[in-house]
Design an enzyme around this catalytic site. Structure first.
Site, PDB file in Angstrom:
ATOM      1  N   GLU A 116       3.895  77.588  70.697  1.00  0.00           N
ATOM      2  CA  GLU A 116       4.966  76.985  71.981  1.00  0.00           C
ATOM      3  C   GLU A 116       5.949  78.229  71.734  1.00  0.00           C
ATOM      4  O   GLU A 116       6.530  77.403  71.594  1.00  0.00           O
ATOM      5  CB  GLU A 116       4.760  76.033  71.420  1.00  0.00           C
ATOM      6  CG  GLU A 116       3.237  74.920  72.209  1.00  0.00           C
ATOM      7  CD  GLU A 116       3.686  73.092  72.077  1.00  0.00           C
ATOM      8  OE1 GLU A 116       4.980  72.990  71.910  1.00  0.00           O
ATOM      9  OE2 GLU A 116       2.532  72.916  72.217  1.00  0.00           O
ATOM     10  N   GLU A 174      -4.382  72.771  70.642  1.00  0.00           N
ATOM     11  CA  GLU A 174      -4.078  71.706  71.073  1.00  0.00           C
ATOM     12  C   GLU A 174      -4.499  71.201  72.109  1.00  0.00           C
ATOM     13  O   GLU A 174      -4.094  71.539  73.231  1.00  0.00           O
ATOM     14  CB  GLU A 174      -2.502  71.555  70.305  1.00  0.00           C
ATOM     15  CG  GLU A 174      -1.585  72.568  69.313  1.00  0.00           C
ATOM     16  CD  GLU A 174      -0.296  71.785  68.781  1.00  0.00           C
ATOM     17  OE1 GLU A 174       0.120  70.898  69.823  1.00  0.00           O
ATOM     18  OE2 GLU A 174       0.371  72.880  68.577  1.00  0.00           O
TER      19      GLU A 174
HETATM   20  O1  AHR Z   1       0.775  68.284  67.935  1.00  0.00           O
HETATM   21  C1  AHR Z   1       1.764  67.758  68.296  1.00  0.00           C
HETATM   22  C2  AHR Z   1       3.136  68.796  68.536  1.00  0.00           C
HETATM   23  O2  AHR Z   1       2.566  68.571  70.184  1.00  0.00           O
HETATM   24  C3  AHR Z   1       3.043  70.234  68.038  1.00  0.00           C
HETATM   25  O3  AHR Z   1       4.159  69.936  67.325  1.00  0.00           O
HETATM   26  C4  AHR Z   1       3.850  71.170  69.109  1.00  0.00           C
HETATM   27  O4  AHR Z   1       2.811  72.503  69.033  1.00  0.00           O
HETATM   28  C5  AHR Z   1       3.174  70.287  70.070  1.00  0.00           C
HETATM   29  O5  AHR Z   1       4.676  70.128  71.559  1.00  0.00           O
END
Ligand code: AHR
Length: 518
Positions: free
Chosen positions: A202, A322
């Site tokens: 991110e 994710e």
């Molecule tokens: O999964 C939790 C958080 O969500 C992670 O650390 C981040 O990459 C995302 O914003």
């Protein structure tokens, strides 16, 4: 040679894409499904069924790692109960150490004698002290115990290319070098195999707040120093867009064309300010989650269209590294720990995501649900020595039959699930020809009150035997607790039959089913 490669490129572009369609019928009627059982398509990469474990809340500490001196049964510090539960999922790949934590993690803190490792502050997640007792060796030991591939996320935001290069050498070089010798000194003679290495996380946000233009250059610089030492082949994954941000994808594809790029997409009933409760919700919130989950189909399509513009030979793999549900802080849990319960609503959402990933397995090669234990849409929850598996865990267990199977085209015509003037398809499906030769059909019924009858035709196959498993519950918010850990679990799907070469099945409301056809 050049001509041959152009020809392959053109053929790649002309390959007929898989045909997986869903149509809502105008007037309510029988739901019908046609599966092209005789025309297996691309392989569903097992890594689509991957997971993610971050140094966040109780995911690692207490969830996976209790340390070798714990009274909780463990193997070299890794909880046995959690390990056994995860093994049953055929967990193919695990992403670590973050998440946002990755861009502040300095891997040398997590090697060597544990008592000498520095204590640092986990500034993203609750400002708790991280004692680094779980580091590179412990993570890769976990992967070996699970029999899964490793996906390491490197530190771009606050680390250097040299640090990243050293880490890769430490883990994968089989020779006489400073880093390889340090590894040996720390007890590991042979190098590990690392399948994926993420160049930051991110980086549009917690990983450095970069613009895509800036990150594209940073990515190119850092990835240069991730070396493939003899016998090692690492796929370098770039940080991809947040949800539908196709501009980020466009810039990355036009300027950097990475080997892999990972999109993040989380869903909730409300918005980031008030995401909604994991367990206390009404049907409006159920509907909202279903509609937001279904958006994943368009998000994937939009990103693939951009990728194809620059890469019609499909060299860049798409990841959703994710994904999952994200709810308000669970009452009584620690702020910043992202602990949440997990109901049958989360299970149906997971079933939809996985169906959509299967259907785009031509481009999607890896996905990682967030996160494995005690964080967000977890597989497993723990409380001291107690452990339970969640409804989402059961979906992964039921769907594991798709891993490594061949996608089958599907054409679904179904009723709508409508609410307050909005409608979505009531059913969601994907199908594959499994490695054992059977056909597997996974079906979600999104409607929380109305069961659905379905008639399924299998083109190119005469079905002789069918069985099925279903995950459902009486209430929308049914979930497993430490007092009642088996409130939601799969059962046999009753009443499926073969009639005139068609399959007939009744899918309970709010359910996820997997049929096996021979
Ligand atoms: O999964 C939790 C958080 O969500 C992670 O650390 C981040 O990459 C995302 O914003």
């Amino acid at each position: 040679m050049k001509l041959l490669s152009i020809l392959i490129g053109v053929l790649g572009y002309l390959t007929i894409p898989a045909f997986c369609a869903t149509t809502i019928q105008e007037t309510e009627g029988v739901n019908t499904l046609v599966i092209k059982a005789g025309q297996p398509r691309e392989t569903i990469s097992p890594d689509i069924y991957g997971h993610f474990a971050e140094h966040l809340g109780r995911c690692i500490y207490g969830g996976i790692w209790v340390g070798p001196d714990s009274e909780i049964p463990n193997i070299r510090g890794i909880r046995k109960d959690v390990l056994e539960a995860l093994k049953k999922l055929n967990l193919p790949v695990l992403r670590w150490p973050g998440g946002c934590f990755a861009d502040e993690y300095h891997w040398k803190d997590g090697i060597g004698p544990r008592q000498n490792r520095p204590r640092i502050v986990n500034t993203h997640w609750g400002m708790v002290v991280e004692d680094n007792s779980f580091g590179t060796h412990e993570f890769l030991d976990l992967c070996e115990l699970l029999g899964c591939e490793a996906y390491i996320a490197g530190n771009v935001g606050s680390g250097t290319p040299e640090e990243m290069m050293d880490w890769v050498e430490y883990m994968t070089f089989d020779g006489d070098s400073e880093m390889a010798n340090l590894r040996k000194q720390n007890g590991r003679e042979k190098p590990w195999k690392i399948k994926y290495f993420g160049v930051g996380n991110e980086n549009w946000g917690c990983g450095g707040n970069m613009t895509p233009e800036y990150y594209a250059d940073v990515f190119k610089r850092y990835q240069t120093f991730i070396k493939n030492y003899p016998g090692s082949r690492i796929i370098k994954a770039a940080c991809g867009p947040n949800g539908e941000d196709t501009r980020w994808m466009d810039v990355m594809m036009s300027r950097a064309r990475p080997e892999g790029i990972g999109v993040h997409y989380y869903v909730m009933a409300g918005d980031w300010g008030n995401k909604g409760s994991a367990t206390e919700f009404n049907e409006g919130e159920w509907f909202s989650l279903m509609s937001k989950t279904l958006r994943i189909e368009n998000i994937i399509r939009a990103h693939i269209e951009v990728m194809d513009k620059y890469d019609n030979r499909r060299r860049t793999q798409l990841y959703i590294d994710e994904w999952g549900t994200w709810w308000n802080q669970e009452p009584g849990s620690k702020p910043g720990f992202l602990y949440q319960q997990n109901t049958v609503r989360d299970a149906v959402s997971a079933g939809i995501y996985l169906n959509e990933f299967n259907k785009r397995c031509d481009r999607i090669k890896m996905c990682n649900i967030a996160q494995t234990v005690n964080v967000l849409q977890a597989m497993v929850l723990t409380e001291g020595s107690k452990m339970l598996v969640t409804p989402t865990y059961h979906v992964f267990e039921m769907y594991k039959v798709h891993q490594g199977g061949k996608l089958l085209d599907s054409d679904l015509t179904c009723n709508a699930y409508s609410r307050e003037g909005k409608k979505v398809p009531a059913l969601n499906v994907s199908a594959s020809k499994g490695k054992d030769g059977a056909v597997y059909i996974s079906l979600c019924n999104l409607d929380p009150t109305t069961p659905a009858e379905i008639k399924c035709t299998l083109d190119g196959m005469t079905p002789s035997k069918v069985s099925g498993r279903v995950l459902t519950a009486q209430t929308m918010n049914a979930h497993n607790t430490f007092d009642n850990p088996e409130a939601v679990k799969p059962a046999e799907l009753a009443g499926i039959e073969i009639k005139d070469r068609q399959l007939l099945a009744a899918l309970p409301s709010k359910s996820v089913s997997v049929l096996r056809v021979e």
